[in-house]
Design a protein around this motif. Structure first.
Motif, mmCIF file in Angstrom:
data_model
loop_
_atom_site.group_PDB
_atom_site.id
_atom_site.type_symbol
_atom_site.label_atom_id
_atom_site.label_comp_id
_atom_site.label_asym_id
_atom_site.label_seq_id
_atom_site.Cartn_x
_atom_site.Cartn_y
_atom_site.Cartn_z
ATOM 1 N N SER A 251 0.826 -1.205 0.000
ATOM 2 C CA SER A 251 0.000 0.000 0.000
ATOM 3 C C SER A 251 0.860 1.254 0.000
ATOM 4 C CB SER A 251 -0.927 0.003 1.219
ATOM 5 O OG SER A 251 -1.773 -1.127 1.210
ATOM 6 N N TRP A 252 1.918 1.207 0.783
ATOM 7 C CA TRP A 252 2.801 2.375 0.825
ATOM 8 C C TRP A 252 3.488 2.587 -0.523
ATOM 9 C CZ3 TRP A 252 3.597 6.701 3.103
ATOM 10 C CH2 TRP A 252 4.796 7.366 2.955
ATOM 11 N N LEU A 253 3.915 1.459 -1.137
ATOM 12 C CA LEU A 253 4.527 1.596 -2.460
ATOM 13 C C LEU A 253 3.520 2.147 -3.476
ATOM 14 C CD1 LEU A 253 6.666 -1.676 -2.685
ATOM 15 C CD2 LEU A 253 7.492 0.664 -2.345
ATOM 16 N N MET A 254 2.287 1.594 -3.416
ATOM 17 C CA MET A 254 1.259 2.102 -4.321
ATOM 18 C C MET A 254 0.947 3.563 -4.045
ATOM 19 S SD MET A 254 0.403 -0.208 -6.490
ATOM 20 C CE MET A 254 -1.157 0.462 -7.070
ATOM 21 N N HIS A 255 0.873 3.899 -2.737
ATOM 22 C CA HIS A 255 0.615 5.296 -2.386
ATOM 23 C C HIS A 255 1.739 6.193 -2.885
ATOM 24 C CE1 HIS A 255 -0.441 8.837 -0.031
ATOM 25 N NE2 HIS A 255 0.786 8.838 0.471
ATOM 26 N N THR A 256 2.965 5.715 -2.706
ATOM 27 C CA THR A 256 4.092 6.520 -3.171
ATOM 28 C C THR A 256 4.059 6.686 -4.683
ATOM 29 O OG1 THR A 256 5.400 5.680 -1.312
ATOM 30 C CG2 THR A 256 6.597 6.720 -3.138
ATOM 31 N N GLN A 257 3.780 5.570 -5.384
ATOM 32 C CA GLN A 257 3.716 5.661 -6.841
ATOM 33 C C GLN A 257 2.553 6.531 -7.304
ATOM 34 O OE1 GLN A 257 3.625 1.662 -8.333
ATOM 35 N NE2 GLN A 257 5.691 1.168 -7.633
ATOM 36 N N MET A 258 1.387 6.326 -6.653
ATOM 37 C CA MET A 258 0.242 7.146 -7.027
ATOM 38 C C MET A 258 0.497 8.622 -6.723
ATOM 39 S SD MET A 258 -2.091 5.254 -8.427
ATOM 40 C CE MET A 258 -3.577 6.230 -8.263
ATOM 41 N N ARG A 259 1.143 8.861 -5.612
ATOM 42 C CA ARG A 259 1.464 10.261 -5.275
ATOM 43 C C ARG A 259 2.434 10.840 -6.287
ATOM 44 N NH1 ARG A 259 3.892 12.273 0.588
ATOM 45 N NH2 ARG A 259 3.705 14.538 0.181
ATOM 46 N N HIS A 260 3.394 10.020 -6.679
ATOM 47 C CA HIS A 260 4.349 10.490 -7.686
ATOM 48 C C HIS A 260 3.647 10.744 -9.019
ATOM 49 C CE1 HIS A 260 8.107 10.913 -9.889
ATOM 50 N NE2 HIS A 260 7.688 9.999 -10.750
ATOM 51 N N VAL A 261 2.785 9.782 -9.393
ATOM 52 C CA VAL A 261 2.037 9.954 -10.644
ATOM 53 C C VAL A 261 1.081 11.137 -10.537
ATOM 54 C CG1 VAL A 261 0.359 8.882 -12.197
ATOM 55 C CG2 VAL A 261 2.246 7.532 -11.288
ATOM 56 N N LYS A 263 1.417 13.815 -8.676
ATOM 57 C CA LYS A 263 2.182 15.059 -8.788
ATOM 58 C C LYS A 263 2.604 15.326 -10.224
ATOM 59 C CE LYS A 263 4.105 15.258 -4.097
ATOM 60 N NZ LYS A 263 5.352 15.259 -3.280
ATOM 61 N N ALA A 264 2.992 14.235 -10.922
ATOM 62 C CA ALA A 264 3.377 14.413 -12.325
ATOM 63 C C ALA A 264 2.183 14.869 -13.166
ATOM 64 C CB ALA A 264 3.950 13.105 -12.876
ATOM 65 N N LEU A 265 1.002 14.247 -12.925
ATOM 66 C CA LEU A 265 -0.188 14.660 -13.662
ATOM 67 C C LEU A 265 -0.600 16.076 -13.301
ATOM 68 C CD1 LEU A 265 -2.390 11.424 -13.517
ATOM 69 C CD2 LEU A 265 -1.192 12.360 -15.493
ATOM 70 N N GLN A 266 -0.499 16.393 -12.014
ATOM 71 C CA GLN A 266 -0.851 17.740 -11.592
ATOM 72 C C GLN A 266 0.066 18.769 -12.232
ATOM 73 O OE1 GLN A 266 -0.751 18.257 -7.376
ATOM 74 N NE2 GLN A 266 -1.793 20.224 -7.410
ATOM 75 N N ALA A 267 1.362 18.452 -12.256
ATOM 76 C CA ALA A 267 2.303 19.366 -12.906
ATOM 77 C C ALA A 267 2.032 19.472 -14.407
ATOM 78 C CB ALA A 267 3.733 18.887 -12.661
ATOM 79 N N ARG A 268 1.692 18.327 -15.002
ATOM 80 C CA ARG A 268 1.400 18.343 -16.443
ATOM 81 C C ARG A 268 0.147 19.151 -16.739
ATOM 82 N NH1 ARG A 268 0.665 12.944 -20.263
ATOM 83 N NH2 ARG A 268 0.403 14.070 -22.246
ATOM 84 N N ARG A 269 -0.906 18.954 -15.924
ATOM 85 C CA ARG A 269 -2.128 19.717 -16.149
ATOM 86 C C ARG A 269 -1.921 21.204 -15.865
ATOM 87 N NH1 ARG A 269 -6.686 15.605 -13.522
ATOM 88 N NH2 ARG A 269 -6.564 14.028 -15.211
ATOM 89 N N PHE A 270 -1.128 21.506 -14.874
ATOM 90 C CA PHE A 270 -0.819 22.911 -14.611
ATOM 91 C C PHE A 270 -0.066 23.519 -15.794
ATOM 92 C CE2 PHE A 270 1.929 26.276 -12.884
ATOM 93 C CZ PHE A 270 0.958 27.096 -12.308
ATOM 94 N N ARG A 271 0.851 22.733 -16.357
ATOM 95 C CA ARG A 271 1.578 23.220 -17.534
ATOM 96 C C ARG A 271 0.642 23.387 -18.725
ATOM 97 N NH1 ARG A 271 4.811 19.563 -17.479
ATOM 98 N NH2 ARG A 271 4.012 18.177 -19.113
ATOM 99 N N GLN A 272 -0.285 22.448 -18.872
ATOM 100 C CA GLN A 272 -1.259 22.572 -19.956
ATOM 101 C C GLN A 272 -2.160 23.788 -19.758
ATOM 102 O OE1 GLN A 272 -3.281 18.811 -19.791
ATOM 103 N NE2 GLN A 272 -1.613 17.671 -20.784
#
Length: 834
Positions: A251-261, A263-272
């Motif tokens: 769960s922690w690994l999934m949470h970490t990966q989901m959080r990373h993803v 943040k990446a999506l949030q940064a991408r959408r902010f850039r868009q």
């Protein structure tokens, strides 16, 4: 027989006595040797050994007869004799003439039974002594088995056991020769005559603890079970903790990966979003130049509704295809969410060729539609996951001025625009979602200072609904119907109504009061208390959804209404109510342009528009323009640009006989009416003059005619964008057009009037659009109704009428025609006589 047994006993006793004497002799000699006397011990020992072997050989036939042949000469005994004494016996089971036994077998052989009481054998018992003497030669091996059997019987407290001597000897030989190192309980019990009774006693629960050492066995058993319980409990706890640790780690690994993803999506959408804003500024700064130069418009008629709403919509892909008539206003590339088919492409190609101006269009279908056939994704999302289609669009717009015209705003619009590198003629998705709701539209209308129905938005709880409705009813006692509109729904799907005539304190009680302001404060408070007490039951009994196919009853409607939020509004207090839709273009440069206007045509649900008459004739043009300009400027102040449609309702005030116009809905999207209007303008080659409210159509000049006709004439049109008939699926499009041609249904390009169809789907074919054009409004309405009636009769046998909205629309048109006649008569009566 008894004499034979007596002789045998004497002989056996004699042999035993001889063996005992020899043993004593050997002991005497050894003692003499210890005293120092010299004797030839080796010679004497050899003599004693020869004597024992001689006696053993002489007594062997007699012993064999008793020990083996008495047991029916079992074949195993032959092997035992061969191993023990090196003698091969004949097989008595084979009857051969040349084989004779060396001994006489008695007719009846004793079984040598004896009894064991309480797990102990009585050594002085006659039966046991007889058994012991009979098997003295192999007694050493029998003793071990007998002791084991006695111990078993003592362990289980068996009071009585009857032993078969022969079977005990057989078991001893099996055990001694290593065939079975430790016989099971059933092996020991097989030597008993009463083995069934003993077995039942042995298998009795707890019997082991009643025998010898039972207390110690019980203690050991309890300790064993307790230790096993402790060990298993500890093991299970360990497994549980191990599983928990693994689950937490995963769960922690999934949470970490989901959080990373995330943040990446949030940064991408902010850039868009930043890129969208940057391109929107460039579009606003260069809008005049872009409009006056050659450009490419990418139409994406996407319905970016929420997932729950998309999954509940029937024929969602066809709903997105309804705006295919946008291609009549483009010089670029439209996107379609469904494969059209060669017949529809050929139809629109032929249709566009009727226009004198050259129009180039390309219809593209995202390849992702084949991978997500049942997900009801909006067109922008499908295009986002279609790299081949995006690549082709990039190639088509390379080096050209281009922008996107979308539909209902969705976050994936930004992703598509960022991938293509083009701006979007629309507001940000967040702004669009905020103000495209019913409550958001009321906020825009309030800021624009236009008249709107008495009501309240942003209602999310039942108490809030009841309290707000009671207050509104107290302040507007002449309203006879109240509407309940969901925020996220459009048309009649998310609307319900309830009539006040079912109240105990209905508006008829206040007919003598001209205005609610004349009510005293005390009377207002008493009426409010009455309504607060009566409204809950009134709604539960009499409120009903406008479209029962979507929400069958008030309970289902109310549940969704409170979850999404909604609006309570008054329905116009008049018997004659007309609704109209105006389409606006809010240009990025700050200008507001009216593109289309039409009076709505309703079907079975009076709150859902399925068509319109163009141009509108119900509101004065100056009044309409004033309302639209104020609403448009209010939208521009909130950074809303692009295509916007405003729904208005007009009625006569029964008290003052003045026309009232209410703003009732705001859609931040390219409407179906505007798409069909573009098709109308292409077919007629005309323009919709919103300043004068006329559809101006140029007419070709006839050279043979002496008098020149006016170059421009007025036309009226009836537009139906949501015509549905289930029986239409039985006809291919070419057959459908042949039927229409046979009844004279078609469009006259010279006279600029007639009928033209809009096709949406090549496989389902149940939904079509239709436009009728005529010289006057009555002619357009009559032609529209006649076409519907003819088509219905041709495709509907008497026993299969099908599901359709043709009949309701025909009835609505008849009502409009009657109202037109009444208004015309009234205007003639009011006209002064010269």
């Amino acid at each position: 027989m008894s004499g034979t047994l007596t002789n045998d006993d004497k002989l056996g006793n004699c042999i035993l006595q001889v063996q005992e004497d020899l043993r004593q002799l050997k002991c005497t000699i050894e003692s003499v040797n210890e005293r120092g006397t010299t004797l030839d011990i080796q010679a004497l020992d050899t003599a004693i050994g020869k004597t024992e072997r001689s006696i053993r050989v002489r007594m062997l036939p007699h012993t064999l007869a008793k020990c083996l042949l008495s047991n029916s000469a079992h074949p195993n005994n032959r092997a035992i004799m061969h191993q023990q004494f090196g003698i091969s016996l004949p097989d008595v089971h084979k009857r051969r003439t040349n084989t004779v036994l060396p001994v006489q077998v008695p007719v009846n052989i004793s079984k040598y039974d004896f009894t064991i009481l309480m797990g102990r054998t009585n050594p002085m018992a006659t039966d046991f002594c007889h058994f012991k003497q009979s098997f003295s030669l192999c007694w050493s091996s029998v003793v071990d088995v007998l002791e084991a059997l006695e111990k078993l019987l003592r362990d289980f407290a068996v009071p009585l056991a009857k032993v078969s001597g022969e079977r005990l000897v057989e078991l001893s030989h099996v055990w001694e020769n290593g065939w079975l190192k430790a016989p099971p309980v059933t092996g020991f019990l097989s030597v008993l005559e009463n083995w069934e009774e003993v077995l039942g006693l042995v298998l009795r629960p707890g019997q082991r603890f009643k025998g010898e050492g039972g207390i110690e066995a019980a203690a050991i058993h309890i300790q064993c079970f307790w230790r096993r319980y402790l060990a298993r409990t500890a093991y299970l706890r360990h497994c549980q903790r191990k599983w928990a640790v693994g689950t937490i780690a995963v769960s922690w690994l999934m949470h970490t990966q989901m959080r990373h993803v995330g943040k990446a999506l949030q940064a991408r959408r902010f850039r868009q979003l930043e890129n969208f804003r940057s391109r929107a500024q460039h579009l606003a700064a260069n809008w005049k130049h872009i409009q006056s130069s050659k450009r490419t418009i990418i139409h994406i008629p996407s319905l970016g509704y929420s997932q729950s709403r998309r999954m509940n919509l029937r024929r969602y892909d066809i709903l997105q295809n309804i705006q295919i008539s946008r291609l009549c206003d483009i010089r670029g590339d439209p996107e379609c969410p469904r494969h059209l088919g060669e017949d529809i492409l050929h139809y629109y190609t032929s249709l566009l060729n009727c226009d004198s101006s050259v129009r180039r269009f390309i219809i593209l279908t995202p390849e992702a539609i084949d991978y997500f056939p049942t997900h009801n994704m909006c067109l922008s999302t499908l295009l986002k996951y279609s790299p081949r289609t995006l690549k082709r669009i990039k190639h088509l717009i390379q080096g050209k001025q281009a922008y996107i015209v979308g539909g209902v705003a969705h976050v994936d619009d930004l992703a598509v625009a960022d991938d293509l590198g083009v701006p979007i003629l629309a507001p940000e998705p967040a702004i669009a979602q905020l103000y495209s709701t019913k409550s958001g539209g009321r906020r825009i209308f309030t800021e624009a200072e236009v008249d709107l129905p008495p009501g309240q938005g942003d209602i999310y709880t039942l108490n809030q609904l009841h309290g707000t409705l009671a207050r509104l009813m107290t302040q507007n006692i002449h309203v006879q119907r109240w509407l309940f509109k969901m925020d996220s729904e459009h048309g009649g799907r998310g609307t319900a109504y309830c009539d006040t005539c079912h109240l105990n304190l209905s508006p008829t009680h206040f007919q003598q009061i001209p205005n609610v302001c004349t009510l005293t404060l005390f009377l207002q408070e008493s009426v409010l208390l009455r309504y607060l007490d009566e409204v809950p039951e009134w709604l539960a009994r009499y409120a009903q959804p406008a479209k029962t196919s979507c929400y069958p009853n008030w309970t289902c409607f109310l549940k969704t209404f409170l979850r999404q939020g909604g609006v309570v509004e008054a329905y116009p207090p008049s018997e004659s109510v007309t609704c109209l839709t105006v389409d606006l273009l809010l240009e990025p440069g700050g200008e507001v342009t009216m593109l289309s206007c039409g009076d709505q045509l309703q079907g079975s649900c009076q709150l859902e528009a399925i068509g319109s008459t163009v141009p509108q004739t119900s509101v004065q043009q100056e009044t309409l323009k004033s309302i639209c300009m104020r609403v448009g400027q209010a939208c521009l102040q909130r950074l809303i640009v692009g295509y916007v449609s405003v729904d208005l309702t007009t009625f006569l005030n029964r008290k003052t006989m003045e026309q009232k116009v209410w703003a009732i809905d705001l859609d931040l999207t390219y409407s179906d009416q505007l798409a069909m209007t573009q098709m109308l303008l292409m077919m007629t080659g005309g323009t919709l003059n919103c300043r004068t409210g006329c559809l101006e159509v140029p007419m070709p000049i006839q050279e043979k005619c002496s008098q020149k006709q006016p170059p421009v004439v007025n036309r009226y049109a009836v537009i139906g964008s949501h015509l549905f008939h289930s029986n239409l699926s039985m006809l291919y499009h070419n057959v459908f057009f042949m039927v229409c041609k046979a009844h004279g249904i078609g469009f006259n390009m010279k006279r600029k009037q007639g009928t033209v169809f809009a096709l949406y789907d090549g496989s389902d074919r149940c939904t079509v659009g239709m436009i009728t054009v005529s010289e006057d409004l009555r002619g357009a309405l009559v032609t529209f109704a006649r076409n519907l009636s003819v088509i219905h009769q041709e495709i509907s046998p008497s026993k299969m009428q099908g599901e359709t909205n043709f009949k309701e629309l025909i009835k609505n048109i008849e009502d409009v025609l009657q109202m037109t006649v009444k208004n015309k008569v009234r205007s003639l009566e009011d006209k002064p006589v010269a």
